[in-house]
Enzyme design. Structure first.
Site, PDB file in Angstrom:
ATOM      1  N   HIS A 220       0.818  -1.222   0.000  1.00 23.35           N
ATOM      2  CA  HIS A 220       0.000   0.000   0.000  1.00 23.35           C
ATOM      3  C   HIS A 220       0.848   1.267   0.000  1.00 23.35           C
ATOM      4  O   HIS A 220       0.650   2.166  -0.819  1.00 23.35           O
ATOM      5  CB  HIS A 220      -0.944  -0.018   1.203  1.00 23.35           C
ATOM      6  CG  HIS A 220      -1.881   1.141   1.270  1.00 23.35           C
ATOM      7  ND1 HIS A 220      -1.490   2.402   1.691  1.00 23.35           N
ATOM      8  CD2 HIS A 220      -3.203   1.234   0.983  1.00 23.35           C
ATOM      9  CE1 HIS A 220      -2.535   3.212   1.656  1.00 23.35           C
ATOM     10  NE2 HIS A 220      -3.584   2.536   1.223  1.00 23.35           N
ATOM     11  N   ASP A 221       1.787   1.360   0.939  1.00 22.72           N
ATOM     12  CA  ASP A 221       2.644   2.544   1.023  1.00 22.72           C
ATOM     13  C   ASP A 221       3.937   2.350   0.233  1.00 22.72           C
ATOM     14  O   ASP A 221       4.781   3.239   0.230  1.00 22.72           O
ATOM     15  CB  ASP A 221       3.013   2.841   2.490  1.00 22.72           C
ATOM     16  CG  ASP A 221       1.847   3.435   3.278  1.00 22.72           C
ATOM     17  OD1 ASP A 221       0.718   3.515   2.742  1.00 22.72           O
ATOM     18  OD2 ASP A 221       2.067   3.810   4.454  1.00 22.72           O
ATOM     19  N   THR A 222       4.079   1.182  -0.371  1.00 17.24           N
ATOM     20  CA  THR A 222       5.311   0.861  -1.096  1.00 17.24           C
ATOM     21  C   THR A 222       4.948   0.472  -2.531  1.00 17.24           C
ATOM     22  O   THR A 222       4.305   1.243  -3.219  1.00 17.24           O
ATOM     23  CB  THR A 222       6.059  -0.277  -0.359  1.00 17.24           C
ATOM     24  OG1 THR A 222       5.164  -1.382  -0.182  1.00 17.24           O
ATOM     25  CG2 THR A 222       6.569   0.195   1.004  1.00 17.24           C
TER      26      THR A 222
END
Ligand code: NAG
Ligand code: NAG
Ligand code: NAG
Ligand code: NAG
Ligand code: NAG
Ligand code: NAG
Length: 257
Positions: A220-222
Site C-alpha cells: 500500500h505505502d510501497t
C-alpha cells in the site's frame, strides 16, 4: 494444497510519510520467530474448538495485499512461482474504492454504503462470517501485522521505534463489526504476528484465518516489488510448514484493489 493467486487490478498511489528503509527488512529471522518490531507480546496459544472436517479442505487462509495492477504483480518472480504452485484467478470481483469497504464486505457480505476509510463501527446486530463459523464450532482468527495487542480497536498504530504508522484499522475487517470488537471472547481472536508465531509453533492455527500484512508489506505505502520481498520472507517458507499448509489447506492470496 491448493493455492489461489487472485491478481486484481486498479492502482491508487499513496506515498510514505516517515523516514523508513525503502527496501524490505525482515522483522525477524523467520515468521516462526518473535519480533520486538511487532511491539505487542504474544498472549499464549489460541484455544480452538476441535477440528471440523471440511468436504475438500479443513483450513482456509486468506492474505490480502494492496493496490496493484495485474500486469505489475504478474511481472514479479514470486507471483510467477506461486502461480505454478496453484491456480491464477484473473477476474476482478472487488466492490469499490476505498479499501475499507472491500475489507468490510469480505467478512460481512456487503459494505453497507460505507465508501470511505473512516473510523466505522458496524452495529452489533449485523452478522459476519464469524456468526456462521461459531454456529458450526469452526475456529477462526485474524492476524494483523504490527497491531499492538489482541482485539485492539484503535484507528491505527504508530510504531514507537521509527514513528511509522504500520497498522491501520481500515485493513482489519472484523474489528469494524461491533459483534466482534465488543465481545471480548471474539476480540481476543484478532491477533498480532507474535501470536501468529506462537500459534503456528503450537500447530494451533484456526480453520478460518485472515492475514493482513502491515501497510508497507502489503504494497500500500510501497509497491508490489516490496510486497514480493515480504512474500518471499513470510509466505514462501510457510508453504513448506505443515503447521500452516497441508493437502487440506486452501490459501487465497489476493489484492484489495
Ligand atoms: C441494528 O442496530 C442499529 C443501531 O443500534 C439500528 O439502528 C437498526 O435499526 C438495527 N437493525 C435491525 C435490523 O435490527
Ligand atoms: C491478551 O488478550 C486480552 C483479551 O483476552 C487483551 O485484553 C490483552 O490486551 C491481550 N494482550 C496482548 C499482549 O495482546
Ligand atoms: C492515525 O490516527 C490518528 C488519530 O486518529 C490520525 O490523526 C492520523 O491521521 C492517523 N494516521 C494514519 C497514517 O492513518
Ligand atoms: C460472544 O461471543 C461468544 C463466541 O461466539 C458467544 O458465545 C457469546 O454469546 C458472545 N457474547 C455476547 C454477549 O454476544
Ligand atoms: C507454544 O505456546 C506457548 C504459550 O502458550 C509458547 O510459550 C511457546 O513458545 C509456543 N511454542 C512454540 C514452538 O512456538
Ligand atoms: C519448499 O520445499 C520445496 C520442495 O522440497 C523446495 O523446492 C523449496 O525450495 C522449499 N521452499 C522453501 C522456501 O523452503
Amino acid at each position: 494444497m491448493v493455492l489461489l493467486v487472485a491478481l486484481l487490478s486498479a492502482a491508487f498511489a499513496h506515498s510514505a510519510s516517515a523516514a523508513v528503509a525503502s527496501t524490505f527488512t525482515a522483522p525477524a529471522p523467520a515468521p516462526t520467530s518473535q519480533s520486538p518490531f511487532y511491539v505487542g507480546s504474544s498472549n499464549g496459544t489460541i484455544q480452538n474448538s476441535p477440528l471440523v472436517s471440511g468436504q475438500v479442505f479443513d483450513r482456509f487462509i486468506q492474505i490480502w495485499l494492496e493496490n496493484t495492477d495485474f500486469s505489475s504483480a504478474q511481472s514479479q518472480t514470486v507471483f510467477q512461482e506461486l502461480s505454478k504452485l496453484g491456480i491464477t484467478l484473473n477476474q476482478y470481483y472487488a466492490l469499490t474504492h476505498t479499501s475499507e469497504p472491500n475489507y468490510i464486505a469480505a467478512v460481512g457480505g456487503d459494505f453497507w454504503g460505507l465508501y470511505n476509510d473512516d473510523f466505522e463501527q458496524i452495529p452489533a446486530n449485523m452478522s459476519t462470517v464469524v456468526d456462521l463459523l461459531d454456529e458450526k464450532l469452526i475456529s477462526w482468527s485474524e492476524y494483523q501485522e504490527n497491531m499492538p495487542e489482541d482485539g485492539y480497536t484503535g484507528y491505527n498504530y504508530t510504531n514507537p521505534q521509527d514513528g511509522y504508522t504500520y497498522y491501520v484499522r481500515k485493513h482489519n475487517p472484523l474489528i469494524i463489526y461491533n459483534s466482534v470488537s465488543q465481545n471480548s471472547t471474539r476480540a481476543a481472536r484478532i491477533r498480532n504476528f507474535n501470536d501468529f508465531a506462537v500459534d503456528l509453533g503450537n500447530n494451533s492455527l484456526s480453520q478460518w484465518v485472515f492475514v493482513t500484512p502491515n501497510i508497507r508489506d502489503d504494497g500500500h505505502d510501497t509497491d508490489v516489488a516490496y510486497a514480493s520481498e515480504w512474500l518471499n520472507w513470510w509466505l514462501m517458507p510457510l508453504l513448506n510448514d505443515t503447521n500452516f499448509n497441508t493437502e487440506r489447506t486452501l490459501i487465497l492470496l489476493t489484492f484489495d484493489e
